[in-house]
Design a protein around this motif. Structure first.
Motif, PDB file in Angstrom:
ATOM      1  N   ALA A  45       1.009  -1.294  -0.057  1.00  0.00           N
ATOM      2  CA  ALA A  45      -0.039  -0.091   0.002  1.00  0.00           C
ATOM      3  C   ALA A  45       0.899   1.223   0.072  1.00  0.00           C
ATOM      4  O   ALA A  45       1.917   1.117   0.516  1.00  0.00           O
ATOM      5  N   PRO A  46       0.421   2.107  -0.978  1.00  0.00           N
ATOM      6  CA  PRO A  46       1.282   3.341  -0.551  1.00  0.00           C
ATOM      7  C   PRO A  46       1.230   4.189   0.629  1.00  0.00           C
ATOM      8  O   PRO A  46       0.354   3.915   1.519  1.00  0.00           O
ATOM      9  N   PRO A  47       2.447   4.851   0.980  1.00  0.00           N
ATOM     10  CA  PRO A  47       2.564   5.403   2.296  1.00  0.00           C
ATOM     11  C   PRO A  47       1.384   6.743   2.414  1.00  0.00           C
ATOM     12  O   PRO A  47       1.182   7.243   1.472  1.00  0.00           O
ATOM     13  N   MET A  48       1.283   6.883   3.666  1.00  0.00           N
ATOM     14  CA  MET A  48       0.612   8.114   3.999  1.00  0.00           C
ATOM     15  C   MET A  48       1.545   9.414   3.867  1.00  0.00           C
ATOM     16  O   MET A  48       2.644   9.461   4.402  1.00  0.00           O
ATOM     17  N   ILE A  49       1.130  10.381   3.106  1.00  0.00           N
ATOM     18  CA  ILE A  49       1.907  11.495   2.915  1.00  0.00           C
ATOM     19  C   ILE A  49       1.717  12.559   3.772  1.00  0.00           C
ATOM     20  O   ILE A  49       0.560  12.939   3.885  1.00  0.00           O
ATOM     21  N   GLY A  50       3.026  13.002   4.241  1.00  0.00           N
ATOM     22  CA  GLY A  50       3.014  14.190   5.534  1.00  0.00           C
ATOM     23  C   GLY A  50       2.726  15.571   4.797  1.00  0.00           C
ATOM     24  O   GLY A  50       2.892  15.611   3.404  1.00  0.00           O
ATOM     25  N   PRO A  51       2.749  16.520   5.442  1.00  0.00           N
ATOM     26  CA  PRO A  51       2.546  17.966   4.735  1.00  0.00           C
ATOM     27  C   PRO A  51       3.738  18.281   4.197  1.00  0.00           C
ATOM     28  O   PRO A  51       3.668  19.416   3.170  1.00  0.00           O
ATOM     29  N   TYR A  52       4.910  17.676   4.542  1.00  0.00           N
ATOM     30  CA  TYR A  52       6.142  18.291   3.596  1.00  0.00           C
ATOM     31  C   TYR A  52       6.706  17.206   2.822  1.00  0.00           C
ATOM     32  O   TYR A  52       7.980  17.176   2.724  1.00  0.00           O
ATOM     33  N   ASP A  69       5.882  -3.384  -4.795  1.00  0.00           N
ATOM     34  CA  ASP A  69       5.879  -2.168  -5.001  1.00  0.00           C
ATOM     35  C   ASP A  69       6.972  -1.520  -4.134  1.00  0.00           C
ATOM     36  O   ASP A  69       7.197  -1.880  -2.924  1.00  0.00           O
ATOM     37  N   GLU A  70       7.714  -0.497  -4.855  1.00  0.00           N
ATOM     38  CA  GLU A  70       8.471   0.348  -4.108  1.00  0.00           C
ATOM     39  C   GLU A  70       8.086   1.834  -4.464  1.00  0.00           C
ATOM     40  O   GLU A  70       8.246   2.336  -5.582  1.00  0.00           O
ATOM     41  N   HIS A  71       7.581   2.320  -3.171  1.00  0.00           N
ATOM     42  CA  HIS A  71       6.876   3.707  -3.300  1.00  0.00           C
ATOM     43  C   HIS A  71       7.918   4.758  -2.973  1.00  0.00           C
ATOM     44  O   HIS A  71       8.962   4.884  -2.242  1.00  0.00           O
ATOM     45  N   ARG A  72       8.028   5.731  -3.938  1.00  0.00           N
ATOM     46  CA  ARG A  72       9.097   6.982  -3.825  1.00  0.00           C
ATOM     47  C   ARG A  72       8.370   8.375  -3.236  1.00  0.00           C
ATOM     48  O   ARG A  72       7.425   8.504  -3.738  1.00  0.00           O
ATOM     49  N   VAL A  73       8.789   8.749  -2.124  1.00  0.00           N
ATOM     50  CA  VAL A  73       8.385   9.844  -1.417  1.00  0.00           C
ATOM     51  C   VAL A  73       9.697  10.923  -1.467  1.00  0.00           C
ATOM     52  O   VAL A  73      10.652  10.412  -0.770  1.00  0.00           O
ATOM     53  N   ARG A  74       9.331  12.202  -1.418  1.00  0.00           N
ATOM     54  CA  ARG A  74      10.305  13.083  -1.244  1.00  0.00           C
ATOM     55  C   ARG A  74      10.098  14.256  -0.476  1.00  0.00           C
ATOM     56  O   ARG A  74       8.696  14.757  -0.461  1.00  0.00           O
ATOM     57  N   GLN A  75      11.003  14.452   0.080  1.00  0.00           N
ATOM     58  CA  GLN A  75      10.750  15.475   1.149  1.00  0.00           C
ATOM     59  C   GLN A  75      10.938  16.824   0.647  1.00  0.00           C
ATOM     60  O   GLN A  75      11.684  16.938  -0.259  1.00  0.00           O
ATOM     61  N   ILE A  76      10.200  18.068   1.149  1.00  0.00           N
ATOM     62  CA  ILE A  76      10.307  19.105   0.433  1.00  0.00           C
ATOM     63  C   ILE A  76      10.686  20.154   1.577  1.00  0.00           C
ATOM     64  O   ILE A  76      10.731  19.786   2.535  1.00  0.00           O
TER      65      ILE A  76
END
Length: 76
Positions: A45-52, A69-76
């Motif tokens: 399952a895709p991760p929960m995305i934080g505000p940043y 699945d390997e989900h990619r999340v980037r910090q801003i």
């Protein structure tokens, strides 16, 4: 329900398919003893995305002898 995916040159080829569809498309393949060119697939399952954070997408990667699945999340 189990999923399976085709492998070409050590990488996932196209998208995972459900066990029933796999059996119908490839009736001669034993799903408990997959030949080279096929692997079991683990849906993550895709991760929960934080505000940043920004979700950049998903790729299929090896996890021991299965693909997942390997989900990619980037910090801003």
């Amino acid at each position: 329900m189990r999923l399976f995916i085709r492998i070409k040159n050590g990488r996932a080829f196209q998208h995972p398919i459900f066990e029933d569809n796999f059996k119908e498309a490839f009736p001669s393949i034993d799903i408990d003893n997959l030949p080279d060119g096929y692997a079991e697939f683990i849906r993550v399952a895709p991760p929960m995305i934080g505000p940043y954070e920004i979700y950049e997408g998903v790729t299929y990667e090896w996890d021991t002898d299965k693909m997942k699945d390997e989900h990619r999340v980037r910090q801003i």
